[in-house]
Design an enzyme around this catalytic site. Structure first.
Site, PDB file in Angstrom:
ATOM      1  N   HIS A 306       0.687  -1.134   0.059  1.00  0.00           N
ATOM      2  CA  HIS A 306      -0.100  -0.053  -0.011  1.00  0.00           C
ATOM      3  C   HIS A 306       0.770   1.252  -0.102  1.00  0.00           C
ATOM      4  O   HIS A 306       1.849   1.171   0.532  1.00  0.00           O
ATOM      5  CB  HIS A 306      -0.870   0.084   1.083  1.00  0.00           C
ATOM      6  N   ASP A 363      -7.881  -5.204  -0.063  1.00  0.00           N
ATOM      7  CA  ASP A 363      -8.410  -6.314  -1.320  1.00  0.00           C
ATOM      8  C   ASP A 363      -7.688  -7.871  -1.072  1.00  0.00           C
ATOM      9  O   ASP A 363      -8.198  -8.592  -1.720  1.00  0.00           O
ATOM     10  CB  ASP A 363      -7.966  -5.659  -2.549  1.00  0.00           C
TER      11      ASP A 363
HETATM   12  C1  SDX Z   1      -6.245   0.235  -2.942  1.00  0.00           C
HETATM   13  O1  SDX Z   1      -4.465   4.451  -2.105  1.00  0.00           O
HETATM   14  C2  SDX Z   1      -5.337   3.803  -1.228  1.00  0.00           C
HETATM   15  O2  SDX Z   1      -5.976   4.195  -0.279  1.00  0.00           O
HETATM   16  C3  SDX Z   1      -6.144   2.595  -2.071  1.00  0.00           C
HETATM   17  C4  SDX Z   1      -6.959   1.686  -1.384  1.00  0.00           C
HETATM   18  C5  SDX Z   1      -8.279   2.562  -1.146  1.00  0.00           C
HETATM   19  O3  SDX Z   1      -8.993   2.140  -0.035  1.00  0.00           O
HETATM   20  O4  SDX Z   1      -8.593   3.468  -1.846  1.00  0.00           O
HETATM   21  O5  SDX Z   1      -6.514   1.435  -0.181  1.00  0.00           O
HETATM   22  C6  SDX Z   1      -7.212   0.534  -2.391  1.00  0.00           C
HETATM   23  O6  SDX Z   1      -5.947   0.412  -3.982  1.00  0.00           O
HETATM   24  C7  SDX Z   1      -5.256  -0.977  -2.138  1.00  0.00           C
HETATM   25  C8  SDX Z   1      -3.941  -1.399  -3.004  1.00  0.00           C
HETATM   26  C9  SDX Z   1      -4.426  -2.598  -3.909  1.00  0.00           C
HETATM   27  N1  SDX Z   1      -3.290  -2.953  -4.907  1.00  0.00           N
HETATM   28  C10 SDX Z   1      -2.890  -3.957  -4.839  1.00  0.00           C
HETATM   29  O7  SDX Z   1      -3.150  -4.819  -4.160  1.00  0.00           O
HETATM   30  C11 SDX Z   1      -1.780  -4.405  -5.945  1.00  0.00           C
HETATM   31  C12 SDX Z   1      -0.569  -4.785  -5.446  1.00  0.00           C
HETATM   32  N2  SDX Z   1       0.098  -3.532  -4.848  1.00  0.00           N
HETATM   33  C13 SDX Z   1       1.007  -2.844  -5.539  1.00  0.00           C
HETATM   34  O8  SDX Z   1       1.028  -2.698  -6.531  1.00  0.00           O
HETATM   35  C14 SDX Z   1       1.548  -1.725  -4.631  1.00  0.00           C
HETATM   36  O9  SDX Z   1       1.954  -2.007  -3.397  1.00  0.00           O
HETATM   37  C15 SDX Z   1       0.653  -0.517  -4.570  1.00  0.00           C
HETATM   38  C16 SDX Z   1       0.286   0.085  -5.989  1.00  0.00           C
HETATM   39  C17 SDX Z   1      -0.572  -0.791  -3.697  1.00  0.00           C
HETATM   40  C18 SDX Z   1       1.556   0.582  -3.871  1.00  0.00           C
HETATM   41  O10 SDX Z   1       2.460   0.935  -4.778  1.00  0.00           O
HETATM   42  P1  SDX Z   1       3.705   2.119  -4.303  1.00  0.00           P
HETATM   43  O11 SDX Z   1       3.158   2.758  -3.110  1.00  0.00           O
HETATM   44  O12 SDX Z   1       3.941   3.024  -5.482  1.00  0.00           O
HETATM   45  O13 SDX Z   1       4.859   1.255  -4.124  1.00  0.00           O
HETATM   46  P2  SDX Z   1       5.829   0.735  -4.957  1.00  0.00           P
HETATM   47  O14 SDX Z   1       5.208   0.307  -6.044  1.00  0.00           O
HETATM   48  O15 SDX Z   1       6.970   1.964  -5.209  1.00  0.00           O
HETATM   49  O16 SDX Z   1       6.691  -0.426  -4.132  1.00  0.00           O
HETATM   50  C19 SDX Z   1       7.527  -0.347  -3.375  1.00  0.00           C
HETATM   51  C20 SDX Z   1       8.324  -1.369  -3.477  1.00  0.00           C
HETATM   52  C21 SDX Z   1       8.746  -1.775  -5.069  1.00  0.00           C
HETATM   53  O17 SDX Z   1       9.961  -2.488  -4.752  1.00  0.00           O
HETATM   54  P3  SDX Z   1      11.224  -1.713  -5.260  1.00  0.00           P
HETATM   55  O18 SDX Z   1      11.191  -1.070  -6.533  1.00  0.00           O
HETATM   56  O19 SDX Z   1      11.457  -0.612  -4.167  1.00  0.00           O
HETATM   57  O20 SDX Z   1      12.426  -2.755  -5.166  1.00  0.00           O
HETATM   58  O21 SDX Z   1       7.683  -2.851  -2.973  1.00  0.00           O
HETATM   59  C22 SDX Z   1       7.449  -3.734  -4.056  1.00  0.00           C
HETATM   60  C23 SDX Z   1       7.578  -2.920  -5.426  1.00  0.00           C
HETATM   61  O22 SDX Z   1       8.177  -3.948  -6.646  1.00  0.00           O
HETATM   62  N3  SDX Z   1       6.171  -4.172  -4.141  1.00  0.00           N
HETATM   63  C24 SDX Z   1       5.550  -5.340  -4.352  1.00  0.00           C
HETATM   64  C25 SDX Z   1       4.050  -5.383  -4.045  1.00  0.00           C
HETATM   65  N4  SDX Z   1       3.919  -3.756  -3.726  1.00  0.00           N
HETATM   66  C26 SDX Z   1       5.101  -3.046  -3.660  1.00  0.00           C
HETATM   67  N5  SDX Z   1       6.265  -6.399  -4.568  1.00  0.00           N
HETATM   68  C27 SDX Z   1       5.597  -7.396  -4.544  1.00  0.00           C
HETATM   69  N6  SDX Z   1       4.126  -7.725  -4.403  1.00  0.00           N
HETATM   70  C28 SDX Z   1       3.502  -6.328  -4.214  1.00  0.00           C
HETATM   71  N7  SDX Z   1       2.282  -6.588  -4.137  1.00  0.00           N
END
Ligand code: SDX
Length: 428
Positions: A306, A363
């Protein structure tokens, strides 16, 4: 850190910028005069360090895993309140008296029917259209029907439009499901609760009486509460940006629905359940954990991570507890619930997830409950949009009535070609 100003050294000048404080949470540096004074923009793709507005609706502390709606913790609201009461709270700022709640619920109930002409919009879609595509189209079309509530400068029209959106979104969502399964649309009933009405419009058939299961009704209402609002997330920011141009509320909510559909946002509940089904059994979890950690593999653990929560999403805790309760009360055993819990256990002990503070989010477990209730996976994000509509509407109202609000118009760091003359095609 608490301060009342920050200083920026630009060339030979030191410029001070005021720091604004809210009631709780991080302070903000007021940089509204930065460009005028320095010719510099700030750069923050994804807005990881940017406050786009001030708001009194929802507060999130990502490090502590705290979520408050108008100051009330989400776990208390989920356990003790109702979606109608939380909707009133988000819109009005205070918990309602019994009379105020009864009047609000009655008002919403009496707006649940949709114009009969609206049903013809569904006929234009293929039966296998994704229901979120239908939601984008039909909700956007509402502005063609309700010209008497699109003047955003009239508080009375804003209120009517707000009530219409909250009331009609379950009817429109249920119709999207009915259309996909080739069953007749079911009209709302005024003697049912908000959640009960939605369940009956979705699952009842003309061939037999439908009795709302109180266990499912309570779980549905709780799931709506858990999805109601969440600060300035991507879809809420989309609604605010659309609203900042003066667009009518129906168009703004349609824009929010479109943004929520993305798998990184609201589409994650559908993607998370599909992922759990693809994993299938506990012994395949290590393979997927390895893929999630592999930078060359685009796979991510859906339902994990998140932007704000660097601790357990408090909604996920309530959702896991609800999943347990619903499956037990419905006598449903779903092996993917075991896969989900084992996947969570393994991930939360894995250095990659621990170091990146990746926890289950709202989720991760919701799809297990929705599947147990009988919703197909492609309806999961529709349910998220249904519940989030009250949050979008409340945030839109807050923005419209904010004296500081103006059209949102970010700038950019330009890295394209400098000026050059046109070249006739014969000379290229
Ligand atoms: C919702 O914003 C909100 O409040 C949203 C929400 C709401 O109620 O409105 O809470 C609802 O959208 C919840 C999130 C649902 N999405 C997912 O579950 C999809 C999987 N998660 C991700 O794609 C990710 O975690 C996000 C999009 C939710 C957050 O992404 P960020 O904050 O931009 O973080 P990032 O992509 O920069 O990740 C940081 C690191 C990265 O690694 P590095 O590049 O630093 O090496 O963490 C890794 C990412 O690769 N990472 C994951 C991961 N999520 C982040 N690695 C594996 N699996 C994951 N799920």
């Amino acid at each position: 850190m608490a301060t009342d100003k920050v200083s920026l050294n630009v060339d030979d000048k030191t410029l001070d910028y005021g720091v604004l404080s809210g009631t709780i949470g991080p302070q903000v540096v007021d940089i509204r005069k930065l460009y005028g004074q320095t010719g510099l923009f700030t750069y923050d793709p994804g807005f990881t360090s940017t406050a786009s507005c001030h708001s009194a609706l929802t507060y999130i502390d990502g490090d502590e895993g705290i979520l408050l709606h108008r100051g009330y913790p989400i776990d208390q609201l989920a356990e003790q309140s109702s979606f109608m009461e939380v909707s009133y709270l988000l819109l009005h700022g205070e918990l309602p008296t019994a009379q105020a709640l009864e009047e609000f619920s009655r008002t919403i109930t009496r707006h649940t029917m949709v114009h009969e002409q609206l049903t013809t919009f569904y006929r234009g879609f293929r039966r296998d259209a994704h229901p979120m595509a239908i939601m984008c189209g039909v909700v956007g079309a509402l502005s063609a029907f309700y010209h008497d509530s699109t003047d955003i400068n009239d508080p009375v029209q804003r209120t009517i439009a707000s009530h219409r959106l909250i009331a009609k979104i379950p009817t429109i969502a249920a119709m999207a499901y009915k259309y996909s399964v080739g069953q007749p649309f079911v009209s709302p009933r005024n003697d049912l609760s908000y959640a009960g009405n939605f369940l009956r419009m979705t699952f009842s058939v003309p061939a037999e009486e439908y009795v709302v299961d109180p266990v499912v009704e309570a779980a549905m209402d709780k799931i709506f509460i858990l999805h109601a609002d969440h600060e300035q997330n991507a879809s809420t920011s989309t609604v605010r940006l659309a609203g900042s141009s003066g667009a009518n509320p129906f168009a703004c909510i349609a824009a929010g629905i479109a943004c929520l559909w993305g798998p990184a946002h609201g589409g994650a509940n559908e993607a998370a359940l599909n992922m759990l089904r693809e994993i299938g059994t506990v012994d395949r979890i290590p393979e997927y954990i390895a893929r999630a950690k592999n930078k060359d593999d685009p796979f991510r653990l859906m339902g994990f991570g998140h932007r704000v929560y660097k601790n357990y999403d408090p909604r996920a805790k309530v959702m896991q507890k609800t999943a347990n309760e619903v499956l037990e009360k419905l006598g449903v055993t779903d092996p993917i619930f075991d896969v989900a819990r084992e996947l969570e256990r393994i991930a939360l002990s894995d250095e990659y997830f621990v170091s990146k503070k990746l926890y289950p989010n709202v989720d991760f477990y919701s799809g297990i409950i929705l599947s147990a209730i009988g919703f197909p996976t492609d309806m999961f994000t529709v349910l998220f949009a249904l519940a989030r509509t009250v949050g979008w509407v409340a945030q839109w109202n807050e923005m419209i009535s904010d004296p500081e609000q103006k059209i949102g118009r970010p700038r950019q760091l330009y890295n394209g070609p400098t000026e050059r003359d046109y070249v006739a095609i014969g000379n290229r």
